[in-house]
Design a protein around this motif. Structure first.
Motif, PDB file in Angstrom:
ATOM      1  N   ARG A 197     -70.351  25.015  14.734  1.00 27.04           N
ATOM      2  CA  ARG A 197     -71.914  25.559  14.487  1.00 27.04           C
ATOM      3  C   ARG A 197     -72.567  25.667  16.217  1.00 27.04           C
ATOM      4  N   HIS A 230     -78.801  33.539  12.584  1.00 27.49           N
ATOM      5  CA  HIS A 230     -79.894  33.577  11.564  1.00 27.49           C
ATOM      6  C   HIS A 230     -81.197  32.667  12.489  1.00 27.49           C
ATOM      7  N   THR A 261     -84.702  22.737  14.463  1.00 27.51           N
ATOM      8  CA  THR A 261     -83.238  22.086  15.541  1.00 27.51           C
ATOM      9  C   THR A 261     -82.650  21.582  15.056  1.00 27.51           C
ATOM     10  N   ARG A 307     -80.982  21.947  11.751  1.00 28.23           N
ATOM     11  CA  ARG A 307     -79.573  23.385  11.621  1.00 28.23           C
ATOM     12  C   ARG A 307     -78.726  21.987  12.608  1.00 28.23           C
ATOM     13  N   TRP A 327     -78.748  29.980  15.275  1.00 27.14           N
ATOM     14  CA  TRP A 327     -77.904  29.365  14.666  1.00 27.14           C
ATOM     15  C   TRP A 327     -77.147  30.744  14.473  1.00 27.14           C
ATOM     16  N   THR A 332     -85.777  28.430  16.471  1.00 19.21           N
ATOM     17  CA  THR A 332     -83.911  27.414  16.726  1.00 19.21           C
ATOM     18  C   THR A 332     -83.552  29.213  16.356  1.00 19.21           C
ATOM     19  N   VAL A 353     -76.385  26.134  18.446  1.00 20.09           N
ATOM     20  CA  VAL A 353     -77.487  26.050  17.778  1.00 20.09           C
ATOM     21  C   VAL A 353     -78.516  26.182  18.995  1.00 20.09           C
ATOM     22  N   GLU A 388     -77.374  19.209   9.100  1.00 16.27           N
ATOM     23  CA  GLU A 388     -76.521  19.861   8.337  1.00 16.27           C
ATOM     24  C   GLU A 388     -75.005  20.383   8.578  1.00 16.27           C
TER      25      GLU A 388
END
Length: 261
Positions: free
Chosen positions: A154, A201, A49, A52, A257, A255, A156, A55
């Motif tokens: 993004r 994902h 988590t 993600r 995302w 996780t 998450v 990044e």
């Protein structure tokens, strides 16, 4: 799919006749216990988590943490955080988060309230995260839609593979003769998010920490969740041993995302 999610969550309601006998609220959460978990996460920041989020976070970027609690999902990013926007319905949780953010030097603003009710007064951030919240959200499609609208890059999510109270199922049967549901699950969350048009994902791992380290802590939690008085803690411990529930198996943490653009 959202209606099925709502119906499945509704099956987890505590029957009124049992809830009426509860000496304390069965749904309460301890800020102190959440703070302890956050401090452990700060001491050893790791996991998919955080990876993600990190990044996707631009230099000096901002994170919106919905259902932030005391900050376990976001504060371990530390100096990578240009700003943290924390949303939670508990002022006590937000106070614990704010004190830790100040100590870390993380600029923070807090929004006291439930998502998505407070979405209109919550700023947009680069990354939006919500950890261990979705099983408390009947209207999940609306929740995810507003979360995505508030993320530039993004979204998450972190959640257990099945309802977080599932570990209590044998005890509900033992003490109340009630069979608890098997749904919803993390895969239902994926289906709803994909139904909203997102390319989702996911990955999972075994929970990094045990749910309990002492039988006494388990008994305290179980008595509250099962609407039993604390004087029945020894009965709970005996049942846990009889039902071969100790130690409690660790959950799978998922996780999820997707990109918001």
């Amino acid at each position: 799919m959202d209606e099925r999610w709502r119906a499945d969550l509704g099956m987890w309601a505590i029957p009124e006749e049992i809830a009426a006998r509860a000496p304390v609220s069965p749904w309460g959460h301890s800020p102190a216990r959440f703070a302890q978990r956050t401090d452990l996460a700060l001491a050893a920041p790791e996991g998919p988590t955080l990876a993600r989020i990190a990044e996707a976070l631009p230099p000096g970027g901002s994170v919106l943490d919905v259902g932030a609690g005391t900050g376990a999902a976001s504060l371990p990013l530390g100096r990578d955080l240009g700003e943290l926007i924390a949303v939670d319905p508990s002022g006590a949780m937000l106070a614990e988060l704010a004190s830790r953010a100040a100590a870390l030097g993380v600029p923070t603003r807090t929004v006291d309230g439930r998502w998505p009710d407070v979405a209109d007064r919550t700023p947009v951030a680069d990354v939006a995260v919500s950890a261990h919240v979705v099983y408390d959200v009947p209207g999940l499609a609306g929740f995810l839609t507003e979360l995505t609208r508030h993320a530039r890059v993004r979204v998450v999510l972190e959640l257990t593979g099945r309802h977080p109270m599932s570990w209590l199922n044998p005890l509900w049967q033992h003490f109340h003769g009630i069979t608890r549901p098997r749904r919803p699950t993390a895969h239902d969350v994926i289906d709803i998010a994909e139904g909203l048009g997102h390319e989702v994902h996911h990955e999972w791992r075994v929970a990094p920490l045990p749910r309990f380290t002492r039988l006494e802590d388990l008994a305290e939690s179980a008595c509250r969740r099962l609407c039993l008085g604390w004087e029945r803690a020894d009965e709970v411990i005996a049942a846990v041993v009889e039902l071969d529930m100790w130690p409690v198996p660790r959950d799978r943490w998922f996780t999820l995302w997707w990109e918001s653009k």
